[in-house]
Design an enzyme around this catalytic site. Structure first.
Site, PDB file in Angstrom:
ATOM      1  N   CYS A   1      -3.751   0.076  14.551  1.00 10.32           N
ATOM      2  CA  CYS A   1      -4.465  -0.635  15.608  1.00 10.32           C
ATOM      3  C   CYS A   1      -3.834  -0.375  16.978  1.00 10.32           C
ATOM      4  O   CYS A   1      -2.661  -0.017  17.068  1.00 10.32           O
ATOM      5  CB  CYS A   1      -4.407  -2.133  15.350  1.00 10.32           C
ATOM      6  SG  CYS A   1      -4.858  -2.607  13.690  1.00 10.32           S
TER       7      CYS A   1
ATOM      8  N   ARG B   1      -4.268   7.102  17.505  1.00  6.60           N
ATOM      9  CA  ARG B   1      -3.539   6.369  16.479  1.00  6.60           C
ATOM     10  C   ARG B   1      -4.396   6.107  15.247  1.00  6.60           C
ATOM     11  O   ARG B   1      -3.876   5.710  14.210  1.00  6.60           O
ATOM     12  CB  ARG B   1      -3.032   5.036  17.046  1.00  6.60           C
ATOM     13  CG  ARG B   1      -2.072   5.211  18.204  1.00  6.60           C
ATOM     14  CD  ARG B   1      -1.694   3.881  18.785  1.00  6.60           C
ATOM     15  NE  ARG B   1      -0.830   3.147  17.885  1.00  6.60           N
ATOM     16  CZ  ARG B   1       0.492   3.111  17.988  1.00  6.60           C
ATOM     17  NH1 ARG B   1       1.086   3.766  18.940  1.00  6.60           N
ATOM     18  NH2 ARG B   1       1.216   2.424  17.153  1.00  6.60           N
TER      19      ARG B   1
ATOM     20  N   TRP C   1      -7.683  -0.931  12.826  1.00  9.36           N
ATOM     21  CA  TRP C   1      -7.569  -0.119  11.613  1.00  9.36           C
ATOM     22  C   TRP C   1      -7.522  -1.131  10.480  1.00  9.36           C
ATOM     23  O   TRP C   1      -6.540  -1.857  10.331  1.00  9.36           O
ATOM     24  CB  TRP C   1      -6.283   0.703  11.686  1.00  9.36           C
ATOM     25  CG  TRP C   1      -6.148   1.795  10.686  1.00  9.36           C
ATOM     26  CD1 TRP C   1      -6.777   3.008  10.703  1.00  9.36           C
ATOM     27  CD2 TRP C   1      -5.293   1.818   9.536  1.00  9.36           C
ATOM     28  NE1 TRP C   1      -6.368   3.766   9.637  1.00  9.36           N
ATOM     29  CE2 TRP C   1      -5.462   3.059   8.907  1.00  9.36           C
ATOM     30  CE3 TRP C   1      -4.397   0.901   8.969  1.00  9.36           C
ATOM     31  CZ2 TRP C   1      -4.775   3.427   7.751  1.00  9.36           C
ATOM     32  CZ3 TRP C   1      -3.723   1.250   7.824  1.00  9.36           C
ATOM     33  CH2 TRP C   1      -3.914   2.506   7.228  1.00  9.36           C
TER      34      TRP C   1
ATOM     35  N   ASN D   1      -2.156  -6.682  16.232  1.00  5.78           N
ATOM     36  CA  ASN D   1      -1.727  -5.571  15.366  1.00  5.78           C
ATOM     37  C   ASN D   1      -0.769  -6.150  14.334  1.00  5.78           C
ATOM     38  O   ASN D   1       0.060  -6.992  14.674  1.00  5.78           O
ATOM     39  CB  ASN D   1      -0.966  -4.509  16.166  1.00  5.78           C
ATOM     40  CG  ASN D   1      -1.878  -3.692  17.049  1.00  5.78           C
ATOM     41  OD1 ASN D   1      -3.076  -3.916  17.083  1.00  5.78           O
ATOM     42  ND2 ASN D   1      -1.296  -2.750  17.780  1.00  5.78           N
ATOM     43  N   GLY D   2      -0.828  -5.640  13.102  1.00  9.78           N
ATOM     44  CA  GLY D   2       0.089  -6.132  12.066  1.00  9.78           C
ATOM     45  C   GLY D   2      -0.672  -6.857  10.972  1.00  9.78           C
ATOM     46  O   GLY D   2      -1.910  -6.870  10.953  1.00  9.78           O
TER      47      GLY D   2
ATOM     48  N   LYS E   1       1.182  19.331   5.420  1.00  9.31           N
ATOM     49  CA  LYS E   1       0.344  19.643   6.579  1.00  9.31           C
ATOM     50  C   LYS E   1      -1.046  20.043   6.094  1.00  9.31           C
ATOM     51  O   LYS E   1      -2.049  19.634   6.648  1.00  9.31           O
ATOM     52  CB  LYS E   1       0.946  20.794   7.399  1.00  9.31           C
ATOM     53  CG  LYS E   1       2.081  20.388   8.314  1.00  9.31           C
ATOM     54  CD  LYS E   1       1.634  19.648   9.535  1.00  9.31           C
ATOM     55  CE  LYS E   1       2.231  18.320   9.798  1.00  9.31           C
ATOM     56  NZ  LYS E   1       3.203  17.620   9.155  1.00  9.31           N
TER      57      LYS E   1
ATOM     58  N   GLU F   1      -3.061  16.972   4.646  1.00  7.99           N
ATOM     59  CA  GLU F   1      -3.463  15.908   5.569  1.00  7.99           C
ATOM     60  C   GLU F   1      -4.524  16.339   6.571  1.00  7.99           C
ATOM     61  O   GLU F   1      -5.367  15.540   6.937  1.00  7.99           O
ATOM     62  CB  GLU F   1      -2.274  15.232   6.254  1.00  7.99           C
ATOM     63  CG  GLU F   1      -1.519  16.046   7.242  1.00  7.99           C
ATOM     64  CD  GLU F   1      -0.314  15.303   7.835  1.00  7.99           C
ATOM     65  OE1 GLU F   1      -0.353  14.080   7.971  1.00  7.99           O
ATOM     66  OE2 GLU F   1       0.665  15.982   8.170  1.00  7.99           O
TER      67      GLU F   1
HETATM   68  C1  F6R Z   1       2.816  13.909   8.713  1.00  8.02           C
HETATM   69  C2  F6R Z   1       3.077  12.679   9.393  1.00  8.02           C
HETATM   70  C3  F6R Z   1       3.619  11.507   8.620  1.00  8.02           C
HETATM   71  C4  F6R Z   1       4.811  10.953   9.397  1.00  8.02           C
HETATM   72  C5  F6R Z   1       5.304   9.653   8.748  1.00  8.02           C
HETATM   73  C6  F6R Z   1       6.522   9.092   9.454  1.00  8.02           C
HETATM   74  O1  F6R Z   1       2.342  14.884   9.569  1.00  8.02           O
HETATM   75  O2  F6R Z   1       2.882  12.599  10.559  1.00  8.02           O
HETATM   76  O3  F6R Z   1       3.980  11.838   7.319  1.00  8.02           O
HETATM   77  O4  F6R Z   1       5.814  11.935   9.422  1.00  8.02           O
HETATM   78  O5  F6R Z   1       4.277   8.697   8.760  1.00  8.02           O
HETATM   79  O6  F6R Z   1       6.247   8.785  10.790  1.00  8.02           O
HETATM   80  P1  F6R Z   1       7.409   8.586  11.824  1.00  8.02           P
HETATM   81  O7  F6R Z   1       8.120   9.877  11.983  1.00  8.02           O
HETATM   82  O8  F6R Z   1       6.752   8.120  13.075  1.00  8.02           O
HETATM   83  O9  F6R Z   1       8.319   7.534  11.235  1.00  8.02           O
END
Ligand code: F6R
Length: 607
Positions: free
Chosen positions: A2, A27, A73, A99-100, A486, A489
């Site tokens: 969110c 986001r 979200w 949010n949350g 990659k 996703e």
């Molecule tokens: C993959 C991706 C996610 C983040 C994961 C951790 O491309 O973006 O797997 O790596 O959600 O996010 P951070 O690094 O923000 O803690």
């Protein structure tokens, strides 16, 4: 996840709020809404639509000079118009964006329903609106009412509350979900992410958990939930609006992949010590003696940050000869881990707000563990709670699929491994070799990026695959995992990563002419073993794409993606780059929404 935007000042609020929501679209969200004061009431417009459509619904907007807005979200309740935020109390005097996730949402709903409240939505957020409205009776200020209401609330929240009778005031609170205030000249902003603010101001105040703020056009006041003042001065963020623009690229993932050489150069600045063949990591408050006292290293992160942590663990083991491993922070936090006082724990996160990683940090700190943060977003919760660590300096990352931040993570771990190695048995000669390898990495990454068209052709050839294997061995195994991550996703093609030697213990059964394998083949001491693996796959009819800087026997593989030679310990960092490009071009050919893959969000601030 969110997104929240709020404004109070002298300008027309609607365009500012909608622009803020637009900046937060990356986001991920499924509905959007806005509330602005109008003729002593709050005018709420919300629907399960994109921000562009919300803009059409709102039209030119009202003359209001304050308001709140949200992208949702879905967690509690489906993504419908009615469940979109802002949520309101029965009298419609109060509006809340949140949010949350509230943990006692069911209990609150039951209690409020027993008190005669009829809920209009399925959300947990609506309970906050009813609680605030009830608390207004007997409260002198909106802040007081919010404070009272939050005493009944358990769980994670970042909220902004508006009262129709006080249009020039916003009350904001944070517990586990990021909130940042933007300080302007005669105007104040609030958002869940600086991306929504930097167009207007670089002067920001980050709220801490358990903190609350009241905003008017000219002032802000912060305090704890217990009403103790926390008087905070603004800091300046080192990002500006251009960081959130496409700059001629078609999408942010493409832009961010191409920013990698510069991002690494920034992460390198002042951190290589050629004279002593070591690294300087000024953000870590550990002197040589404390570094020597470390007996093992554990990396904790989620998703791609966890895979980068695996690359880090291998580097620490190779260069510092210290036991090291990586674990998903999301698992660590729930399994009552044994915390070892001699272990250096490294919490790694691009956003610095990932709920699971933050919870792991707190569990570690509660048990006396020594934890440093490796984080990209300055001022984020993990950066602040760890207190010391390494900043990635990648610049804002907008695309959901992490690229430049993940590369900077692995790179920073190489610096950490070098530092730990040089206070132990890593020789000057080997230290110098690694220093030189790190210094040349940005140029080598540019060389790989320059081969993008070739990689795109390979992706095109395999665009119809129903699934793929990504195969790596030892130090390249985490890079293979990142490659598979990659691809799945952003293209939604099933991809599974395997250690080369594990193939024959089961997955080989899946190999046939319809299942391509992307095999990482660095020119290292395991080259012959990797060629053996490729032969096993070929013998079962499986197509092979080799990502390699070695000379492979003629005709061995179906396609080759060439990478330059790097220092062998750093190969996994370099080999990740063509895998990003491969996933990107395959997803592009399948017509996917590159920056906003389905079901995913950029920063996962809920469990
Ligand atoms: C993959 C991706 C996610 C983040 C994961 C951790 O491309 O973006 O797997 O790596 O959600 O996010 P951070 O690094 O923000 O803690």
């Amino acid at each position: 996840m969110c997104g929240i935007v709020g404004y109070v000042g002298g300008r027309k609020a609607t365009p500012i709020l909608l622009e803020g929501l637009h900046r937060l679209e990356y986001r991920g969200y499924d509905s959007a809404g806005i509330a602005v004061p109008h003729r002593s009431r709050l005018k709420v417009t919300k629907a399960a639509v994109r921000v562009g459509e919300l803009r059409d619904l709102v039209g030119d907007g009202l003359p209001a000079t304050s308001g709140i807005a949200h992208t949702r979200w879905a967690t509690h309740g489906e993504p419908t118009d009615v469940n979109a935020h802002p949520q309101q109390d029965t009298s419609k005097r109060i509006a809340v964006v949140h949010n949350g996730i509230l943990e006692n949402a069911d209990e609150l709903r039951a209690r409020l329903t027993a008190d005669g409240v009829t809920f209009a939505s399925d959300t947990d957020t609506e309970a906050i609106a009813h609680l605030v409205a009830a608390a207004l009776d007997g409260a002198e200020t909106l802040e007081q009412a919010v404070r009272t209401a939050l005493q009944d609330v358990e769980g994670a929240y970042g909220i902004v509350v508006m009262d129709a009778t006080r249009p020039g005031e916003l009350v904001v609170a944070r517990n586990g979900s990021p909130i940042v205030l933007g300080v302007g000249d005669g105007e104040m902003f609030v958002a869940s992410d600086v991306a929504a603010l930097v167009r207007y101001t670089q002067s920001v105040v980050y709220l801490d958990d358990g903190e609350l703020a009241t905003l008017t056009a000219d002032d802000y006041r912060t305090s704890t939930l217990q009403a103790r003042s926390t008087a905070k001065s603004p800091t300046t963020v080192d990002v500006d609006d251009t960081d959130f623009q496409l700059d001629g690229y078609d999408n942010f993932m493409h832009k961010e992949m191409h920013e990698q050489p510069d991002a690494i150069r920034r992460a390198l600045l002042g951190r290589l010590d050629e004279r002593f063949a070591t690294a300087r990591l000024g953000g870590i408050n550990l002197d040589a003696r404390a570094l020597r006292a470390v007996r093992s290293v554990k990396f904790l992160g989620c998703g791609s940050a966890y895979y980068a942590g695996q690359i880090g663990a291998n580097l620490v083991e190779e260069l510092a000869r210290l036991p090291a491993d990586a674990e998903p922070a999301s698992e660590f936090r729930y399994r009552n881990p044994v915390i070892d006082g001699d272990t250096l724990y490294v919490a790694v996160s691009q956003s610095g707000e990932t709920a699971d990683t933050l919870a792991a940090v707190r569990e570690l700190q509660r048990k006396g563990g020594q934890v440093i943060g490796v984080v990209n977003v300055v001022g984020s919760a993990i950066a602040r709670e760890c207190g010391h660590g390494v900043l990635l300096h990648s610049g804002p990352e907008v695309s959901v699929a992490s690229t430049k931040a993940v590369t900077s993570m692995s790179f920073s771990f190489a610096l950490l491994a070098l530092l730990l190695g040089r206070v132990r048995d890593l020789s000057v000669a080997n230290g110098t070799r690694i220093v030189q390898g790190l210094a040349t990495l940005p140029d080598l990454i540019s060389d790989v990026l320059a081969t993008e068209d070739e990689i795109a052709k390979v992706a095109d050839r395999f665009r119809d695959a129903r699934g793929m294997f990504f195969i790596g061995r030892v130090r390249c195994w985490p890079a293979a995992r990142e490659g598979a991550q990659k691809l799945k996703e952003i293209s939604y093609v099933h991809a599974e990563a395997y250690q080369a030697s594990e193939l024959k213990h089961g997955p080989l059964a899946l190999i046939d002419e319809t299942m391509p394998s992307v095999v990482l083949v660095p020119d290292d001491e395991l080259l012959a073993k990797n060629i053996g693996t490729i032969e096993q796959i070929k013998a079962r009819g499986g197509p092979v794409i080799a990502v390699t800087n070695a000379e492979l026997p003629h005709g061995l593989v179906d396609a080759e993606i060439r990478v330059p030679h790097a220092t062998r310990e750093l190969d996994p960092i370099l080999l990740t780059i063509p895998l990003q490009l491969f996933a990107y071009h395959l997803a592009l050919r399948l017509g996917r929404d590159i920056d906003k893959p389905r079901n995913l969000a950029k920063s996962v601030t809920v469990e």
